[in-house]
Design a protein around this motif. Structure first.
Motif, short mmCIF file in Angstrom:
data_model
loop_
_atom_site.label_atom_id
_atom_site.label_comp_id
_atom_site.label_asym_id
_atom_site.label_seq_id
_atom_site.Cartn_x
_atom_site.Cartn_y
_atom_site.Cartn_z
N ALA A 24 0.84 -1.20 0.00
CA ALA A 24 0.00 0.00 0.00
C ALA A 24 0.87 1.25 0.00
O ALA A 24 0.58 2.22 -0.72
CB ALA A 24 -0.94 0.00 1.20
N LEU A 27 2.26 1.76 -3.45
CA LEU A 27 1.23 2.25 -4.37
C LEU A 27 0.95 3.75 -4.17
O LEU A 27 0.83 4.49 -5.14
CB LEU A 27 -0.06 1.45 -4.21
CG LEU A 27 -0.01 0.01 -4.72
CD1 LEU A 27 -1.25 -0.75 -4.26
CD2 LEU A 27 0.12 -0.02 -6.22
N VAL A 28 0.86 4.17 -2.90
CA VAL A 28 0.58 5.60 -2.69
C VAL A 28 1.80 6.46 -3.02
O VAL A 28 1.66 7.61 -3.42
CB VAL A 28 0.07 5.90 -1.26
CG1 VAL A 28 -1.25 5.21 -1.01
CG2 VAL A 28 1.08 5.56 -0.20
N LEU A 39 -4.74 2.85 -8.51
CA LEU A 39 -3.71 2.76 -7.47
C LEU A 39 -4.29 3.02 -6.09
O LEU A 39 -4.00 2.29 -5.13
CB LEU A 39 -2.59 3.76 -7.75
CG LEU A 39 -1.68 3.49 -8.94
CD1 LEU A 39 -0.69 4.63 -9.13
CD2 LEU A 39 -0.95 2.17 -8.77
N LEU A 40 -5.10 4.06 -5.97
CA LEU A 40 -5.66 4.41 -4.67
C LEU A 40 -6.71 3.40 -4.20
O LEU A 40 -6.83 3.15 -3.00
CB LEU A 40 -6.23 5.82 -4.71
CG LEU A 40 -5.19 6.91 -4.90
CD1 LEU A 40 -5.84 8.26 -5.08
CD2 LEU A 40 -4.19 6.93 -3.76
N ALA A 43 -4.62 0.41 -2.94
CA ALA A 43 -3.97 0.77 -1.67
C ALA A 43 -5.00 0.87 -0.55
O ALA A 43 -4.80 0.34 0.54
CB ALA A 43 -3.22 2.09 -1.82
N LEU A 76 2.54 5.40 6.01
CA LEU A 76 1.39 5.22 5.12
C LEU A 76 0.32 6.29 5.37
O LEU A 76 -0.25 6.83 4.42
CB LEU A 76 0.80 3.82 5.30
CG LEU A 76 -0.34 3.43 4.39
CD1 LEU A 76 0.09 3.47 2.93
CD2 LEU A 76 -0.85 2.04 4.75
N GLY A 80 0.14 8.63 2.19
CA GLY A 80 -1.05 8.22 1.45
C GLY A 80 -2.15 9.26 1.44
O GLY A 80 -2.97 9.29 0.52
N TRP A 182 -8.16 9.10 5.58
CA TRP A 182 -7.04 8.22 5.25
C TRP A 182 -6.13 8.00 6.46
O TRP A 182 -5.81 6.87 6.80
CB TRP A 182 -6.24 8.79 4.08
CG TRP A 182 -5.11 7.89 3.73
CD1 TRP A 182 -3.84 7.90 4.28
CD2 TRP A 182 -5.12 6.79 2.82
NE1 TRP A 182 -3.08 6.88 3.76
CE2 TRP A 182 -3.85 6.19 2.86
CE3 TRP A 182 -6.09 6.27 1.99
CZ2 TRP A 182 -3.52 5.09 2.07
CZ3 TRP A 182 -5.76 5.18 1.20
CH2 TRP A 182 -4.49 4.60 1.26
#
Length: 195
Positions: A24, A27-28, A39-40, A43, A76, A80, A182
């Motif tokens: 994750a 990806l972020v 992608l989001l 993740a 993250l 993120g 998030w």
């Protein structure tokens, strides 16, 4: 005393959590340049899956892995939130709000002579977002989630004078809520895993 089966299951769960959070985070990090729905979504799905796993499984995570998961969770949460907030803002206004050169948004303000002028407001939102998510994640992991109310209040007071236009208010609310959602989800999942 834990049985071998419990130790094995705990090890598998911890390795899965670590791998899923690393994926994750990767990806972020890629989405920092250009947030994409795929992608989001992946993740976010990984974070939610980890959240569900730690909510259901009652296994104790060893201390060393707690520290690793805490560091990974904070990273993250902080990183993120940026692409997630930008994606949410673009989805909210259909990409119509033009960004300024200093990180704010361009809005049309009426001057005294009835000639509209364009001004950049809400500058520094990216830096504020990183600080906001850091404070949120650390307050959740420390067991003091009430600090989030203070963070939101300070942010609102600091931005109050810039919220005169509907575009600014909408961007402020959507961006703040996406960022907090998030950070709270990622940090809350880690809190469940380590405490």
């Amino acid at each position: 005393m834990e049985s071998r089966a419990d130790i094995l299951i705990t090890t598998i769960v911890v390795i899965f959590l670590f791998a899923a959070l690393c994926a994750a985070l990767a990806l972020v990090t890629v989405a920092l340049r250009r947030p994409t729905t795929v992608l989001l979504t992946v993740a976010g799905g990984l974070v939610v899956l980890c959240f569900l796993i730690v909510s259901v499984l009652p296994y104790n995570v060893p201390l060393l892995f707690r520290a690793a998961l805490a560091i990974l969770g904070v990273a993250l949460s902080v990183l993120g939130g940026n692409p997630f907030s930008r994606w949410a803002l673009a989805a909210a206004d259909g990409g119509r709000t033009e960004e300024g050169t200093r990180g704010g948004i361009l809005v049309e303000l009426m001057a005294e002579r009835a000639q509209p002028r364009e001004e950049e407001i809400l500058r520094g939102g990216t830096a504020i977002g990183y600080l906001e998510r850091s404070a949120v994640a650390l307050s959740i992991l420390a067991g003091f989630p009430a600090v989030i109310a203070i963070i939101v209040a300070l942010k609102g007071i600091g931005r109050f004078t810039e919220l005169a236009t509907p575009a600014a208010r909408e961007r402020f609310i959507v961006g703040t809520l996406a960022s907090l959602l998030w950070a709270s989800t990622a940090a809350g999942m880690v809190w469940l895993a380590i405490w």
